[in-house]
Design a protein around this motif. Sequence first.
Motif, mmCIF file in Angstrom:
data_model
loop_
_atom_site.group_PDB
_atom_site.id
_atom_site.type_symbol
_atom_site.label_atom_id
_atom_site.label_comp_id
_atom_site.label_asym_id
_atom_site.label_seq_id
_atom_site.Cartn_x
_atom_site.Cartn_y
_atom_site.Cartn_z
ATOM 1 N N GLU A 127 7.311 -10.896 -18.395
ATOM 2 C CA GLU A 127 8.339 -10.482 -19.360
ATOM 3 C C GLU A 127 9.411 -9.659 -18.660
ATOM 4 O O GLU A 127 9.096 -8.718 -17.934
ATOM 5 C CB GLU A 127 7.662 -9.670 -20.486
ATOM 6 C CG GLU A 127 8.597 -9.150 -21.545
ATOM 7 C CD GLU A 127 9.322 -10.243 -22.319
ATOM 8 O OE1 GLU A 127 8.661 -11.188 -22.794
ATOM 9 O OE2 GLU A 127 10.562 -10.145 -22.436
ATOM 10 N N THR A 128 10.663 -10.023 -18.846
ATOM 11 C CA THR A 128 11.742 -9.280 -18.190
ATOM 12 C C THR A 128 12.689 -8.616 -19.187
ATOM 13 O O THR A 128 13.616 -7.920 -18.783
ATOM 14 C CB THR A 128 12.575 -10.222 -17.294
ATOM 15 O OG1 THR A 128 13.095 -11.275 -18.114
ATOM 16 C CG2 THR A 128 11.739 -10.804 -16.171
ATOM 17 N N LYS A 129 12.478 -8.836 -20.489
ATOM 18 C CA LYS A 129 13.439 -8.303 -21.472
ATOM 19 C C LYS A 129 12.862 -7.223 -22.380
ATOM 20 O O LYS A 129 13.445 -6.153 -22.539
ATOM 21 C CB LYS A 129 13.972 -9.441 -22.340
ATOM 22 C CG LYS A 129 14.856 -10.438 -21.599
ATOM 23 C CD LYS A 129 15.661 -11.257 -22.594
ATOM 24 C CE LYS A 129 16.673 -12.149 -21.886
ATOM 25 N NZ LYS A 129 15.991 -13.318 -21.262
ATOM 26 N N GLU A 130 11.724 -7.505 -23.001
ATOM 27 C CA GLU A 130 11.229 -6.603 -24.043
ATOM 28 C C GLU A 130 10.000 -5.835 -23.614
ATOM 29 O O GLU A 130 9.006 -6.419 -23.201
ATOM 30 C CB GLU A 130 10.913 -7.402 -25.313
ATOM 31 C CG GLU A 130 12.182 -7.918 -25.989
ATOM 32 C CD GLU A 130 11.899 -8.928 -27.092
ATOM 33 O OE1 GLU A 130 10.739 -9.031 -27.543
ATOM 34 O OE2 GLU A 130 12.856 -9.616 -27.484
ATOM 35 N N ASP A 163 17.404 -3.905 -32.711
ATOM 36 C CA ASP A 163 17.590 -5.360 -32.863
ATOM 37 C C ASP A 163 17.322 -5.797 -34.305
ATOM 38 O O ASP A 163 18.060 -6.610 -34.858
ATOM 39 C CB ASP A 163 16.647 -6.128 -31.924
ATOM 40 C CG ASP A 163 17.076 -6.020 -30.465
ATOM 41 O OD1 ASP A 163 18.181 -5.470 -30.214
ATOM 42 O OD2 ASP A 163 16.319 -6.466 -29.589
ATOM 43 N N GLU A 169 7.928 -0.811 -20.049
ATOM 44 C CA GLU A 169 9.241 -1.443 -19.975
ATOM 45 C C GLU A 169 9.223 -2.399 -18.778
ATOM 46 O O GLU A 169 8.593 -2.092 -17.755
ATOM 47 C CB GLU A 169 10.342 -0.397 -19.746
ATOM 48 C CG GLU A 169 10.669 0.455 -20.971
ATOM 49 C CD GLU A 169 11.189 -0.356 -22.153
ATOM 50 O OE1 GLU A 169 11.865 -1.387 -21.911
ATOM 51 O OE2 GLU A 169 10.903 0.016 -23.294
#
Length: 419
Positions: free
Chosen positions: A178-181, A207, A390
């Motif tokens: 995962e690189t976004k959330e 969001d 993160e």
Amino acid sequence: MDQHRSHNPNSSYQNRLSAYKRDREESGRNPCGSKHSRPNHHPYNKSGSTPRQNPPSSQGLSTRRELYERDFPVYKQPVEVGCFSLDSERRFFNDSRQMRYYVEPDRNPNFDLRDGYKDRFIKRDDSVKEKLDHILRWILANRLKLSSKGTTASPCALDVDVVTWRGHLTKLLTSPYETKEGWLLAVTRFRGTLYISEVETEAARRDRETRTERHEEMMYWGYKFEQYTCADNAHSVPDTGGVVNTNEAFCTVVQTRLADHRLLFSGEVDCRDKDPDAPAPPACYIELKTSAEICTPKQRSNFHRFKLLKWWAQSFLPGVPRVVAGFRDHEGVVVTVDTFPVSKMSHLIKNEHNCWKPTVCMNFCCDFLSFVKRIATEDNPSVVYLFSWEPHRDVTYSVHRDSQYSFLPHWYVEEMTSS
Ligand code: 0WD
Ligand code: CA
């Protein structure tokens, strides 16, 4: 209640996993990583000389993929131990009244997913955080099935290490990729069991509160696809003119084991095979998805790298064997329907360079649960260990007493303590 236990949980599932398993007995290593033997690649990171107090946390857990490329850990075949339903007003029922039955559509059905968005849609209020409440209700209603009988120390402790939603475990499985959330997971140890409940991150709240009208409508499309492909009973047809109400849900409750972690989790199930001779749950369950149609090699590659990972992780966990996908155009019309066997998903990605691996997902989840067991030691329903992650960072944690994060409700703690 459905309680299909017709097969031995120790049996063939491991064999079906053989593609992922490579001589773990021979390697002689603890599959859970706590005795991981490469000092320079140890997933537990010490950051300087900060003492082991919080906040902020002093010890983290890495999500770097290369640390988890070990043999596939033992993952027992998930067994359905029960189910529950949530009705149109989100009321809990300890039964399968919301079960739906799959009706196979045309391969090119031209379903209009926008139909009904304005006038036949009742949307669940997603600002209401239900935490683990529905699962806890199910546990209280089915306690006898789960209790270890006879130990005087804790006469009615649950025979499981971890209670959570399947969706939370999905997030753990996909973290190494995962690189976004990021995520926040609150953990409470109560009567020896770890309860894991998600806390909405600031970014996720932002969001949710700033979604565009287009995004809101696209979220409806998935539910409308369910309505086109599901009937209320094995002998009826989909009611495509009805109301879509996202309060309604059918959830399975499964038990399984990941290495030495005994898990009890629940997940929402879209529908089942309507054939009365279909295998027992969860093998008869079908996950429904919608996705943008694939027109270019780049889109295909992205679908394999990102979407199939999420689909695989979500369905592999409870042992749901099939995902039926509706590929739709920009106007929300389903142009093609395809079935993806979960066991074949990791083969479809073999041609992608540097793609996801099931073993990395499962080993990370396993190591995270070991990490949680080591950290969350105080058995106290009002103490929360808050694990936070993160992308591109280590997992860290902080400890909170009687705070806004406490999530085990009084009705649960009292009933579990009083008998
Ligand atoms: O309040 C929350 N933030 C959460 C609520 C977080 C996690 C779960 N839940 C509730 C959901 O409302 C649902 O009743 O738990 C149940 C589902 O749990 P799960 O199976 O562990 O969740 P997940 O695997 O993430 O989602 C399964 C399905 C989704 O299907 P797709 O195909 O989109 O993955 O559950 C639905 C959705 O249909 N779903 C939700 N529905 C309404 N509100 C939500 C949500 N927040 N999350 C998942
Ligand atoms: Ca779905």
